[in-house]
Scaffold this motif. Structure first.
Motif, mmCIF file in Angstrom:
data_model
loop_
_atom_site.group_PDB
_atom_site.id
_atom_site.type_symbol
_atom_site.label_atom_id
_atom_site.label_comp_id
_atom_site.label_asym_id
_atom_site.label_seq_id
_atom_site.Cartn_x
_atom_site.Cartn_y
_atom_site.Cartn_z
ATOM 1 N N ASP A 73 0.916 -1.120 0.052
ATOM 2 C CA ASP A 73 -0.231 0.095 -0.044
ATOM 3 C C ASP A 73 0.882 1.288 -0.015
ATOM 4 O OD1 ASP A 73 -2.877 -0.953 0.440
ATOM 5 O OD2 ASP A 73 -1.662 -2.376 1.931
ATOM 6 N N LEU A 74 1.959 1.063 0.480
ATOM 7 C CA LEU A 74 2.806 2.182 0.310
ATOM 8 C C LEU A 74 4.184 1.753 0.333
ATOM 9 C CD1 LEU A 74 2.870 5.407 1.257
ATOM 10 C CD2 LEU A 74 3.845 4.695 3.234
ATOM 11 N N ALA A 75 5.121 3.087 -0.661
ATOM 12 C CA ALA A 75 6.447 2.574 -0.887
ATOM 13 C C ALA A 75 7.277 3.415 0.235
ATOM 14 C CB ALA A 75 7.016 2.971 -2.145
ATOM 15 N N ASN A 76 6.932 3.480 1.371
ATOM 16 C CA ASN A 76 7.872 4.054 2.382
ATOM 17 C C ASN A 76 7.979 5.568 2.282
ATOM 18 O OD1 ASN A 76 9.224 2.814 4.800
ATOM 19 N ND2 ASN A 76 11.336 3.355 3.913
ATOM 20 N N SER A 77 7.135 6.179 2.097
ATOM 21 C CA SER A 77 7.358 7.619 2.076
ATOM 22 C C SER A 77 6.344 8.414 2.903
ATOM 23 C CB SER A 77 6.789 8.140 0.418
ATOM 24 O OG SER A 77 6.396 9.454 0.493
ATOM 25 N N PRO A 78 6.950 9.006 3.863
ATOM 26 C CA PRO A 78 6.132 9.596 4.990
ATOM 27 C C PRO A 78 5.107 10.654 4.225
ATOM 28 C CG PRO A 78 8.343 10.546 4.900
ATOM 29 C CD PRO A 78 8.363 9.563 4.044
ATOM 30 N N ALA A 79 5.458 11.371 3.374
ATOM 31 C CA ALA A 79 4.633 12.508 2.485
ATOM 32 C C ALA A 79 3.374 11.719 1.937
ATOM 33 C CB ALA A 79 5.237 13.302 1.664
ATOM 34 N N ARG A 80 3.585 10.482 1.186
ATOM 35 C CA ARG A 80 2.472 9.970 0.699
ATOM 36 C C ARG A 80 1.595 9.114 1.625
ATOM 37 N NH1 ARG A 80 3.295 10.125 -4.887
ATOM 38 N NH2 ARG A 80 5.124 10.478 -5.421
ATOM 39 N N LEU A 81 2.201 8.985 2.717
ATOM 40 C CA LEU A 81 1.405 8.316 3.886
ATOM 41 C C LEU A 81 0.259 8.943 4.328
ATOM 42 C CD1 LEU A 81 1.000 6.202 6.133
ATOM 43 C CD2 LEU A 81 2.590 7.422 7.410
ATOM 44 N N ARG A 82 0.154 10.358 4.150
ATOM 45 C CA ARG A 82 -1.044 11.196 4.336
ATOM 46 C C ARG A 82 -2.136 10.853 3.572
ATOM 47 N NH1 ARG A 82 2.736 16.838 3.968
ATOM 48 N NH2 ARG A 82 2.718 15.882 1.681
ATOM 49 N N SER A 83 -1.990 10.151 2.441
ATOM 50 C CA SER A 83 -3.200 9.680 1.737
ATOM 51 C C SER A 83 -3.691 8.370 2.207
ATOM 52 C CB SER A 83 -2.859 9.616 0.292
ATOM 53 O OG SER A 83 -1.978 8.594 -0.072
ATOM 54 N N LEU A 84 -3.243 7.933 3.130
ATOM 55 C CA LEU A 84 -3.798 6.674 3.715
ATOM 56 C C LEU A 84 -4.386 6.741 5.075
ATOM 57 C CD1 LEU A 84 -0.774 4.177 2.861
ATOM 58 C CD2 LEU A 84 -2.794 4.383 1.594
ATOM 59 N N ASP A 85 -5.495 5.965 5.237
ATOM 60 C CA ASP A 85 -6.106 6.031 6.486
ATOM 61 C C ASP A 85 -5.601 4.826 7.208
ATOM 62 O OD1 ASP A 85 -7.823 6.183 8.772
ATOM 63 O OD2 ASP A 85 -9.673 6.078 7.542
ATOM 64 N N VAL A 86 -4.794 4.957 8.243
ATOM 65 C CA VAL A 86 -4.438 3.907 9.056
ATOM 66 C C VAL A 86 -4.913 4.133 10.610
ATOM 67 C CG1 VAL A 86 -2.366 3.779 7.857
ATOM 68 C CG2 VAL A 86 -2.322 5.073 9.851
ATOM 69 N N ARG A 87 -5.849 4.887 10.943
ATOM 70 C CA ARG A 87 -6.505 4.725 11.955
ATOM 71 C C ARG A 87 -6.859 3.603 12.603
ATOM 72 N NH1 ARG A 87 -10.909 8.789 11.426
ATOM 73 N NH2 ARG A 87 -11.244 7.884 9.305
ATOM 74 N N GLY A 88 -6.210 3.043 13.794
ATOM 75 C CA GLY A 88 -6.718 1.993 14.450
ATOM 76 C C GLY A 88 -6.287 0.598 13.808
ATOM 77 N N ARG A 89 -5.380 0.778 12.971
ATOM 78 C CA ARG A 89 -5.015 -0.448 12.236
ATOM 79 C C ARG A 89 -3.711 -1.027 12.761
ATOM 80 N NH1 ARG A 89 -8.236 -1.469 8.191
ATOM 81 N NH2 ARG A 89 -9.623 -0.022 7.117
ATOM 82 N N THR A 90 -3.224 -2.048 12.588
ATOM 83 C CA THR A 90 -2.066 -2.534 12.206
ATOM 84 C C THR A 90 -1.492 -2.972 11.209
ATOM 85 O OG1 THR A 90 -2.587 -4.253 14.114
ATOM 86 C CG2 THR A 90 -0.621 -4.910 12.786
ATOM 87 N N VAL A 91 -0.140 -2.107 11.001
ATOM 88 C CA VAL A 91 0.517 -1.910 9.629
ATOM 89 C C VAL A 91 1.533 -2.975 9.833
ATOM 90 C CG1 VAL A 91 2.051 -0.420 8.595
ATOM 91 C CG2 VAL A 91 0.204 0.403 9.700
ATOM 92 N N VAL A 92 1.641 -3.421 8.518
ATOM 93 C CA VAL A 92 2.838 -4.539 8.296
ATOM 94 C C VAL A 92 3.943 -3.722 7.435
ATOM 95 C CG1 VAL A 92 3.765 -6.484 6.985
ATOM 96 C CG2 VAL A 92 1.305 -6.516 8.013
ATOM 97 N N GLN A 93 5.072 -3.746 7.859
ATOM 98 C CA GLN A 93 6.297 -2.980 7.404
ATOM 99 C C GLN A 93 7.569 -3.995 7.057
ATOM 100 O OE1 GLN A 93 8.135 0.046 9.783
ATOM 101 N NE2 GLN A 93 8.430 1.344 7.790
ATOM 102 N N LYS A 94 8.015 -3.893 5.773
ATOM 103 C CA LYS A 94 9.344 -4.617 5.615
ATOM 104 C C LYS A 94 10.161 -3.545 4.952
ATOM 105 C CE LYS A 94 12.439 -7.119 3.232
ATOM 106 N NZ LYS A 94 13.652 -6.440 2.753
ATOM 107 N N THR A 95 11.572 -3.396 5.123
ATOM 108 C CA THR A 95 12.464 -2.432 4.572
ATOM 109 C C THR A 95 13.640 -3.461 4.620
ATOM 110 O OG1 THR A 95 13.126 -1.185 6.399
ATOM 111 C CG2 THR A 95 10.990 -0.501 5.307
ATOM 112 N N THR A 96 14.606 -2.822 3.570
ATOM 113 C CA THR A 96 15.879 -3.249 3.684
ATOM 114 C C THR A 96 16.839 -2.947 4.827
ATOM 115 O OG1 THR A 96 15.782 -3.322 1.162
ATOM 116 C CG2 THR A 96 17.947 -3.663 2.017
ATOM 117 N N ALA A 97 16.543 -1.950 5.345
ATOM 118 C CA ALA A 97 17.515 -1.449 6.373
ATOM 119 C C ALA A 97 16.938 -1.464 7.708
ATOM 120 C CB ALA A 97 18.149 -0.058 6.072
#
Length: 242
Positions: A73-97
């Motif tokens: 749903d997102l390519a790790n951009s804090p600015a683009r995160l503003r277009s997503l509704d994550v309220r109350g949700r569990t997020v899954v995150q995978k990054t190389t670093a």
């Protein structure tokens, strides 16, 4: 407090206290996700694991680094995160670093994940914990990332002096290769990079919470914690969790 700075490959298996730093962009994104109301973030070791976690829990958005990948749903951009509704949700995150660095020290007695936006709160947690030694894990560029090292040193200085000035550290981070790569990506029109990402990553002490990770049901889970008490906090407007 004695400080050690290391990259992920050289990190002790289970330090007593570890602070994993990823400024551009994993843990800036994580902090903004909590600010926007996410309940917790589950770290995945591989993209396939992240997609499997999302498939088992369809309401969970999944974030990854690099160019956009189908299923995420997102390519790790804090600015683009503003277009997503994550309220109350569990997020899954995978990054190389960032998430890889956290998974490498998952058995630390106290495991904090940090970027500039939560640096002051992270320092306060360390100040109150009063550990003998803190291992700072610099995750970017194989442990050589200037922005991550600058942030780690700022946190360490904030533990020693609450009034430490973030400006010199932010300046170093702004001159980093990672900042230059993101700026170049904007010029080239790379998908997943936003013109405001670098600026959002170079804001210091934006949020009053730190971020602590611990194992839950076989997964490493990140939550926002109060800087004074170390207890989990809710950071944004909530809706039923999924």
């Amino acid at each position: 407090m004695r400080t050690e700075f290391t990259g992920t490959p050289g990190t002790p298996k289970a330090p007593d206290v570890a602070v994993v730093v990823d400024v551009m962009r994993a843990f800036t994104v994580a902090a903004w996700a909590f600010r926007r109301g996410a309940e917790r973030i589950v770290f995945a070791g591989t993209r396939q694991e992240a997609l499997d976690l999302k498939a088992r829990h369809p309401g969970r958005p999944a974030f990854q680094d690099g160019a956009p990948v189908p299923g995420f749903d997102l390519a790790n951009s804090p600015a683009r995160l503003r277009s997503l509704d994550v309220r109350g949700r569990t997020v899954v995150q995978k990054t190389t670093a960032g998430t890889a660095g956290a998974l490498a020290v998952a058995d630390a007695g106290l495991l904090l994940c940090a970027s500039f936006v939560v640096a002051g709160a992270t320092a306060e947690v360390l100040r109150r914990a009063r550990p003998e030694t803190v291992t700072f894990v610099v995750t970017g560029d194989g442990g050589r990332a200037a922005e991550d090292r600058a942030c780690a040193e700022y946190i360490a200085d904030r533990v020693r002096a609450a009034g430490a000035d973030p400006a010199p550290y932010l300046e170093r981070a702004g001159r980093s290769d990672a900042a230059a790569r993101l700026a170049d990506g904007v010029r080239r029109g790379w998908a997943g990079v936003h013109p405001e990402d670098v600026a959002m990553c170079l804001e210091a002490d934006t949020f009053p919470f730190a971020m602590a990770a611990a194992r839950v049901d076989g997964h490493l889970v990140l939550r926002p914690v109060d800087a004074l008490s170390g207890e989990p906090v809710r950071t944004g407007p909530a809706r039923p969790a999924v």
